[in-house]
Design a protein around this motif. Sequence first.
Motif, PDB file in Angstrom:
ATOM      1  N   VAL A 394       0.985  -1.096   0.126  1.00  0.00           N
ATOM      2  CA  VAL A 394       0.003  -0.088   0.069  1.00  0.00           C
ATOM      3  C   VAL A 394       0.846   1.304  -0.084  1.00  0.00           C
ATOM      4  O   VAL A 394       0.553   2.079  -0.763  1.00  0.00           O
ATOM      5  N   ALA A 395       1.761   1.254   0.806  1.00  0.00           N
ATOM      6  CA  ALA A 395       2.851   2.337   1.020  1.00  0.00           C
ATOM      7  C   ALA A 395       3.606   2.585  -0.200  1.00  0.00           C
ATOM      8  O   ALA A 395       3.708   3.820  -0.526  1.00  0.00           O
ATOM      9  N   VAL A 396       4.190   1.693  -1.039  1.00  0.00           N
ATOM     10  CA  VAL A 396       4.876   1.737  -1.909  1.00  0.00           C
ATOM     11  C   VAL A 396       4.091   2.324  -3.002  1.00  0.00           C
ATOM     12  O   VAL A 396       4.219   3.288  -4.158  1.00  0.00           O
ATOM     13  N   ILE A 397       2.704   1.898  -3.432  1.00  0.00           N
ATOM     14  CA  ILE A 397       1.889   2.341  -4.571  1.00  0.00           C
ATOM     15  C   ILE A 397       1.516   3.735  -4.108  1.00  0.00           C
ATOM     16  O   ILE A 397       1.685   4.472  -5.164  1.00  0.00           O
ATOM     17  N   GLU A 398       1.101   4.230  -2.926  1.00  0.00           N
ATOM     18  CA  GLU A 398       0.864   5.505  -2.695  1.00  0.00           C
ATOM     19  C   GLU A 398       1.973   6.635  -2.936  1.00  0.00           C
ATOM     20  O   GLU A 398       1.700   7.655  -3.455  1.00  0.00           O
ATOM     21  N   ASN A 399       3.215   5.995  -2.391  1.00  0.00           N
ATOM     22  CA  ASN A 399       4.484   6.830  -2.378  1.00  0.00           C
ATOM     23  C   ASN A 399       4.892   7.184  -3.721  1.00  0.00           C
ATOM     24  O   ASN A 399       5.678   8.068  -4.169  1.00  0.00           O
ATOM     25  N   TYR A 400       5.122   5.983  -4.530  1.00  0.00           N
ATOM     26  CA  TYR A 400       5.524   5.911  -5.728  1.00  0.00           C
ATOM     27  C   TYR A 400       4.514   6.150  -6.904  1.00  0.00           C
ATOM     28  O   TYR A 400       4.947   5.997  -7.981  1.00  0.00           O
ATOM     29  N   GLN A 401       3.511   6.513  -6.795  1.00  0.00           N
ATOM     30  CA  GLN A 401       2.536   6.670  -7.938  1.00  0.00           C
ATOM     31  C   GLN A 401       3.028   7.728  -8.652  1.00  0.00           C
ATOM     32  O   GLN A 401       3.802   8.905  -8.201  1.00  0.00           O
ATOM     33  N   GLN A 402       2.559   7.892  -9.952  1.00  0.00           N
ATOM     34  CA  GLN A 402       2.689   8.846 -10.757  1.00  0.00           C
ATOM     35  C   GLN A 402       1.566   9.524 -11.658  1.00  0.00           C
ATOM     36  O   GLN A 402       0.441   8.692 -11.293  1.00  0.00           O
ATOM     37  N   VAL A 403       1.634  10.588 -12.223  1.00  0.00           N
ATOM     38  CA  VAL A 403       0.446  11.231 -12.588  1.00  0.00           C
ATOM     39  C   VAL A 403      -0.321  10.276 -13.939  1.00  0.00           C
ATOM     40  O   VAL A 403      -1.559  10.393 -13.988  1.00  0.00           O
ATOM     41  N   ASP A 404       0.419   9.726 -14.497  1.00  0.00           N
ATOM     42  CA  ASP A 404      -0.385   8.460 -15.397  1.00  0.00           C
ATOM     43  C   ASP A 404      -0.690   7.207 -14.940  1.00  0.00           C
ATOM     44  O   ASP A 404      -1.310   6.571 -15.797  1.00  0.00           O
ATOM     45  N   GLY A 405      -0.692   7.184 -13.637  1.00  0.00           N
ATOM     46  CA  GLY A 405      -1.188   5.921 -13.027  1.00  0.00           C
ATOM     47  C   GLY A 405      -0.369   4.685 -12.691  1.00  0.00           C
ATOM     48  O   GLY A 405      -0.601   3.739 -12.259  1.00  0.00           O
ATOM     49  N   SER A 406       0.739   4.917 -13.266  1.00  0.00           N
ATOM     50  CA  SER A 406       1.872   4.144 -13.151  1.00  0.00           C
ATOM     51  C   SER A 406       2.593   4.221 -11.711  1.00  0.00           C
ATOM     52  O   SER A 406       2.128   5.057 -10.999  1.00  0.00           O
ATOM     53  N   VAL A 407       3.396   3.055 -11.426  1.00  0.00           N
ATOM     54  CA  VAL A 407       3.861   3.133 -10.075  1.00  0.00           C
ATOM     55  C   VAL A 407       5.447   2.620 -10.169  1.00  0.00           C
ATOM     56  O   VAL A 407       5.739   1.526 -10.881  1.00  0.00           O
ATOM     57  N   ILE A 408       6.454   3.609  -9.694  1.00  0.00           N
ATOM     58  CA  ILE A 408       7.789   3.327  -9.781  1.00  0.00           C
ATOM     59  C   ILE A 408       8.053   2.277  -9.019  1.00  0.00           C
ATOM     60  O   ILE A 408       7.783   2.224  -7.676  1.00  0.00           O
TER      61      ILE A 408
END
Length: 425
Positions: A394-408
Amino acid sequence: MHDIKFLRADPEGFAAALARRGVTDAASALLAADTAWRSAETALQEALARRNALSKDIGAAMAAKDGARADTLKAEVAALKETMAGLEETARTASVAADAGLASLPNLPAADVPDGVDEHGNIEVLRWGTPRAFDFQPLEHDIVAAKLGYDPEAAARVAGARFAVLKGPLARLQRALGQYMIDVQTGAHGYSETYAPLLVGRDAAYGAGQLPKFEDDLFKTTDGRYLIPTAEMSLTNLVAGQIIDAADLPIRMTALTPCFRSEAGSAGRDTRGLIRQHQFEKCELVTICTPEQAEAEHAHMLASAEAILQALELPYRRMLLCAGDMGFSARKTYDLEVWLPGQNSYREISSVSDCGDFQGRRMNARWKVAGEKGSRGPVNTLNGSGLAVGRTLVAVIENYQQVDGSVIIPAVLQPYMAGITRLEP
């Protein structure tokens, strides 16, 4: 479990410590049951001694051919048998009440634990990392994950609410998190990887402090076993009934396991997403040690859990829990709360607890010094999450999310991802 001797020696101090946990009147009821048991046992021993003396007197009267005296003494013995039967029942009832009372009481808080009745009494003692400044409105994890392979509707069809289906690279990311955690805890922090049962018996659940008070929080099988709510239950009980040489302590163990919780009483809380699930994975840390080692081991375990958050570059804070917010078996607990930008709040991701000798006494696990007769006392136990995998996802998804909906993908996880560096919608 408490040592009843503590209550007998200082009933007022014991009651005052329990009151800090929000438990009142229990000490007086327990002391009354203990007093009743001891009184009945004393009377029973006196009656037994009298019966033995009467038996000798009957023999002497019979030898002297004094039948009248022998009959009188026999009548007294018969009356004593009835008295002793009543005393045995009184002692048994009082003993059961005392044992049940002891088993139902939470651990006493350490002296440096703050007073308080709930999370509002917790104290922030450390904050690490700076929350990311987004140039767009960050979304909550379930909204982002819905386009990455999170399928709660499929999970509901299979198992009902509070379950999850993760697909493709998102499922691999969850697996990568667990593998990374177990690798770090074994490779850098001295914990021994352990494979242990996911189903345990009643004695193990009791020893860890889950029973009898929290039975409704557990999933129980038809043959009387319990699905573990945390690997702490299995790992801690590996020393149950043992006497361990001090030279072999501390024992540090870790396990990456599924965990199962009924979430009784949590209706309406975190009903969306992956925060509060019936089934989830966790990298658990457990330490068995002597009382003298416990403080240092608590600090080591806390640092081991925090190391994962720091490597993932997830901002978090460390909270010292107040007496009223600690778990049943804990005497001192630190919660680690990770920053979730989608929720604009810190949420718990790990609890790291020193349980003192509370679980050791329940499990009858003791320690000794080589060359000495007998043991020194119950072992001390500690446990913590290093970390909860689902909440870390959960924390990775929320903190690494990008404006295009991708996740680093965080850099430390990329070696586990077979070349995937970004989750794409």
